[in-house]
Design an enzyme around this catalytic site. Sequence first.
Site: not given
Lengths: 367, 258
Positions: B96, B157, B184, B206
């Site tokens: 990634k 985050g 997000g 997150t």
Amino acid sequence: MELLNYMEKYKNIDLYSYFSQLTKEDVKRAISSRKPSIIDYLTLLSPIAGDFLEEMAQRAHTISLQNFGKSVLLYTPLYLSNYCVNLCSYCSFHSRNKIKRKKLNMDEIETEAKEISALGLKHILILTGESRKETPVEYIIEAVEVLKKYFDSISIEVYPLKEDEYARLIEVGVDGLTIYQEVYDEKVYNKVHIAGPKKEYSFRLEAPERACRAKIRGVNIGALLGLNDWRKEAFMTGVHADYLQNKYPEVEVSVSLPRIRPHVGMVSNYDVVEDKNLVQIMLATRIFLPRAGITISTRERKELRDNLVGLGVTKMSAGVSTEVGGHSSTEKTESQFDISDTRTVAEMKQMLLSKGYQPILKDWMHI
Amino acid sequence: MDNLIIGGIELKSRLFIGTGKYPNHKSMYEAIESCGTQVVTMALRRVDLDSKEDNIIEFIPKDCILLPNTSGARNAEEAVRIARLAKAMGCGNWIKIEVISDNKYLLPDNYETIKATEILAKEGFIVLPYMSPDLMAGKMLVDVGAAAVMPLGSPIGTNRGIRTKELVQIMIDEINAPIIVDAGIGRPSEAAEAMEMGAAAVLVNTAIATSGNPIQMAKAFSLAVEAGRIAYNAKLGATGSLAKASSPLTGFLGEGDK
Ligand code: SF4
């Protein structure tokens, strides 16, 4: 000169007349602001904001969780030398103090490195007193070459260097710079730095920026809390950090909040920074600079350090000795200051885990 | 659920998981297990191969595909170096790309990301680039060899959901490669929303890692992703802003034919 001009703008703000006009509503607004301004930050440092520590803590906790999650990085400092040409009124390494001076040779550095890396730590901060003669840049480079074999991240805390010197160190593998301005107030700065090259205020102030220009990964700045009114010093530290973050977005900017500790040497009148003051500074910093690193060292006692986890701390030192060769040598030298939290790396890890936080031993590597 | 194919591999789960921010490796492992994800991303720079106890790879189920990320890279060159290192360390050939030179908002640099993607795709990596949603940049990423494109829903985050919805939707509609919403997403309902929009998968970190119960939250996300995908396949009913009048104003037009 740009930084000096920038800091100049804030230096002469009459903090206390600003504080006297603040209302509780102003504080609440600053706490919940989506993007707090420098003036919001100042508001959060005000005496009236001291009544809102819980609200600030809630917000700081949320911001910390979002940005850093439940983790704290552990690192340890390694003192290479205590030779120093300066005369700082707050430090036992100062040139007129008749302490035993020592500088580690490369074999000794390797021995220390083995001891420390056996504990699992991968991030190291190397320190020297300020002596270009005893610990020239070449010496630091040689030390980095040795330490590279054992550590994934090497930071330095040495006398301020020139940009090309930072570039050379970065080239060999240094990725972080810690340098405290100690006091942002120039008058107090001049007073506590009695003699030596450290008297040059602006050369020191601009050192982190020189490192940023030399493409360092991270800089860590701070004021030695206790030398001057903490609100003023915390404010200028924030202004400095914000300036660096805006101008060098690729650099990870961190702030340390060291309080003065007992040491061998002179005694002056200190501005008392109580625990609740330290907490207020940390919370204000976290709210103002959501992504900045915040370091709390072993200067603070363990009970306090434990309670600061979750409020904004991202890095903590562990297994610390502030003596030269303190990790392996039996022949002891004078420590720079007395540490308060003497826990081992294993104990620190355990504490973090018990609080539901992950101790991070490695989050960087040279590529 | 219909399966997703990336880099020739068929994936049953369309939920990708991040490994940062957990209170410990064990809770990360349990979260991964509970949601049945098959792709797990981790910051290569955090991998400590020397330590059995702290080596994150040891805590990722063996049947998961490792998706090392280039977190910490500030330009294409650094990203490429990290990717090669990941391969050399035995992390496979999925990567990634994260190129971030903005520590304040952690927004990706699309230009450098395209450069890194091109180099690594040529070297045989299965490249999944993280990017700011932009149609042209997304197309270019596919042109230079990206196996999927990962636009952000909102900054890393923030848990703010898919604030970039319009742009991501255009990318889904126009780009001929899987679009994976990354960053997000803060709630299962938002993951479902991304899937309803036609995203091929979502990556969540997150929102799971910092929740009160990562295991249950991971499970909730996997169910939401599945529900969203089924809804997408079932084709959502048309929405209209005008009410359908029971006696239409133009009804008379057909009356003469009766
Ligand atoms: S604070 Fe630094 S410069 Fe000052 S006396 Fe101590 S070691 Fe020397």
